[in-house]
Design a protein around this motif. Structure first.
Motif, PDB file in Angstrom:
ATOM      1  N   HIS A  60       8.776   4.447   4.029  1.00 40.97           N
ATOM      2  CA  HIS A  60       7.423   4.123   3.566  1.00 40.97           C
ATOM      3  C   HIS A  60       7.385   4.052   2.041  1.00 40.97           C
ATOM      4  O   HIS A  60       8.161   4.732   1.363  1.00 40.97           O
ATOM      5  CB  HIS A  60       6.411   5.156   4.064  1.00 40.97           C
ATOM      6  N   ALA A 114       0.841  -1.208   0.000  1.00 44.30           N
ATOM      7  CA  ALA A 114       0.000   0.000   0.000  1.00 44.30           C
ATOM      8  C   ALA A 114       0.870   1.251   0.000  1.00 44.30           C
ATOM      9  O   ALA A 114       1.676   1.453   0.917  1.00 44.30           O
ATOM     10  CB  ALA A 114      -0.914   0.005   1.224  1.00 44.30           C
ATOM     11  N   THR A 115       0.701   2.069  -1.020  1.00 45.22           N
ATOM     12  CA  THR A 115       1.454   3.317  -1.126  1.00 45.22           C
ATOM     13  C   THR A 115       1.107   4.226   0.050  1.00 45.22           C
ATOM     14  O   THR A 115      -0.054   4.431   0.366  1.00 45.22           O
ATOM     15  CB  THR A 115       1.127   4.030  -2.450  1.00 45.22           C
ATOM     16  N   GLY A 116       2.138   4.748   0.722  1.00 45.36           N
ATOM     17  CA  GLY A 116       1.958   5.666   1.840  1.00 45.36           C
ATOM     18  C   GLY A 116       1.823   4.998   3.192  1.00 45.36           C
ATOM     19  O   GLY A 116       2.104   5.610   4.210  1.00 45.36           O
ATOM     20  N   THR A 117       1.390   3.750   3.248  1.00 43.09           N
ATOM     21  CA  THR A 117       1.204   3.082   4.542  1.00 43.09           C
ATOM     22  C   THR A 117       2.176   1.933   4.765  1.00 43.09           C
ATOM     23  O   THR A 117       2.670   1.769   5.871  1.00 43.09           O
ATOM     24  CB  THR A 117      -0.231   2.525   4.687  1.00 43.09           C
ATOM     25  N   SER A 118       2.444   1.132   3.749  1.00 35.92           N
ATOM     26  CA  SER A 118       3.383   0.023   3.925  1.00 35.92           C
ATOM     27  C   SER A 118       4.788   0.570   4.127  1.00 35.92           C
ATOM     28  O   SER A 118       5.173   1.562   3.511  1.00 35.92           O
ATOM     29  CB  SER A 118       3.373  -0.901   2.704  1.00 35.92           C
ATOM     30  N   ASN A 119       5.538  -0.086   5.006  1.00 37.23           N
ATOM     31  CA  ASN A 119       6.934   0.311   5.203  1.00 37.23           C
ATOM     32  C   ASN A 119       7.844  -0.853   4.812  1.00 37.23           C
ATOM     33  O   ASN A 119       7.370  -1.909   4.403  1.00 37.23           O
ATOM     34  CB  ASN A 119       7.185   0.791   6.634  1.00 37.23           C
ATOM     35  N   ASP A 143       7.125  -4.178   6.533  1.00 34.41           N
ATOM     36  CA  ASP A 143       5.913  -4.811   6.006  1.00 34.41           C
ATOM     37  C   ASP A 143       6.191  -5.527   4.686  1.00 34.41           C
ATOM     38  O   ASP A 143       5.767  -6.663   4.474  1.00 34.41           O
ATOM     39  CB  ASP A 143       4.803  -3.774   5.767  1.00 34.41           C
ATOM     40  N   SER A 193      11.845   7.995   4.971  1.00 35.83           N
ATOM     41  CA  SER A 193      11.290   7.495   6.229  1.00 35.83           C
ATOM     42  C   SER A 193      11.000   5.994   6.182  1.00 35.83           C
ATOM     43  O   SER A 193      10.608   5.405   7.186  1.00 35.83           O
ATOM     44  CB  SER A 193      10.013   8.259   6.589  1.00 35.83           C
ATOM     45  N   LYS A 228       6.620   4.945  -1.414  1.00 40.70           N
ATOM     46  CA  LYS A 228       6.273   6.183  -2.113  1.00 40.70           C
ATOM     47  C   LYS A 228       5.555   5.857  -3.424  1.00 40.70           C
ATOM     48  O   LYS A 228       4.603   6.524  -3.804  1.00 40.70           O
ATOM     49  CB  LYS A 228       7.562   6.979  -2.381  1.00 40.70           C
TER      50      LYS A 228
END
Length: 129
Positions: free
Chosen positions: A114, A61-66, A69, A112, A116
């Motif tokens: 995450h 998931a873009t913006g939420t997965s790091n 994950d 960070s 992008k």
């Protein structure tokens, strides 16, 4: 004309040269078209061999997965790190080849850690097919 450099006796006899040549040929015999035998056997880009490229893309998931994950869901990738802190992770069907006939899933991480952006490139049929 006199030779300025004399080879050691063992090298002049050819026995050492023959041994070196035999070793090189033996090592070359272990290598396949993609490197050492067994190195190109990996045909699954992800930890789970049943995971498709499309399913992998849906799992990120873009913006939420790091990065943690993605590592847990997909496994290790080919990583390119930039001085700016961004990282690109590449998953290829055959990690040792980068030709167009090889599908790939690419993920861009921000500094960070995450996701992008991500993209999937399908395998293209070779020319003449």
């Amino acid at each position: 004309m006199k030779c300025l450099m004399q080879l050691p006796v063992a090298l002049r006899s050819g026995s050492v040269m023959a041994g070196v040549l035999a070793s090189c040929l033996w090592l070359a015999g272990c290598a396949g078209a993609l490197g050492f035998a067994g190195a190109g056997d990996s045909t699954h880009p992800f930890r789970d061999p049943g995971l498709s490229m499309q399913a992998a893309m849906q799992a990120v998931a873009t913006g939420t997965s790091n990065q943690q994950d993605v590592m847990a869901a997909l496994g290790s990738a080919t990583v390119v790190r930039f001085d700016s802190g961004y990282e690109v992770w590449v998953y290829r069907k055959n990690p040792l080849r980068s030709e167009p006939a090889n599908a790939e899933f690419v993920i861009l991480f921000d500094p960070s850690g995450h996701v992008k952006k991500s993209r999937f490139r399908p395998a293209y049929a070779p020319k003449g097919s």
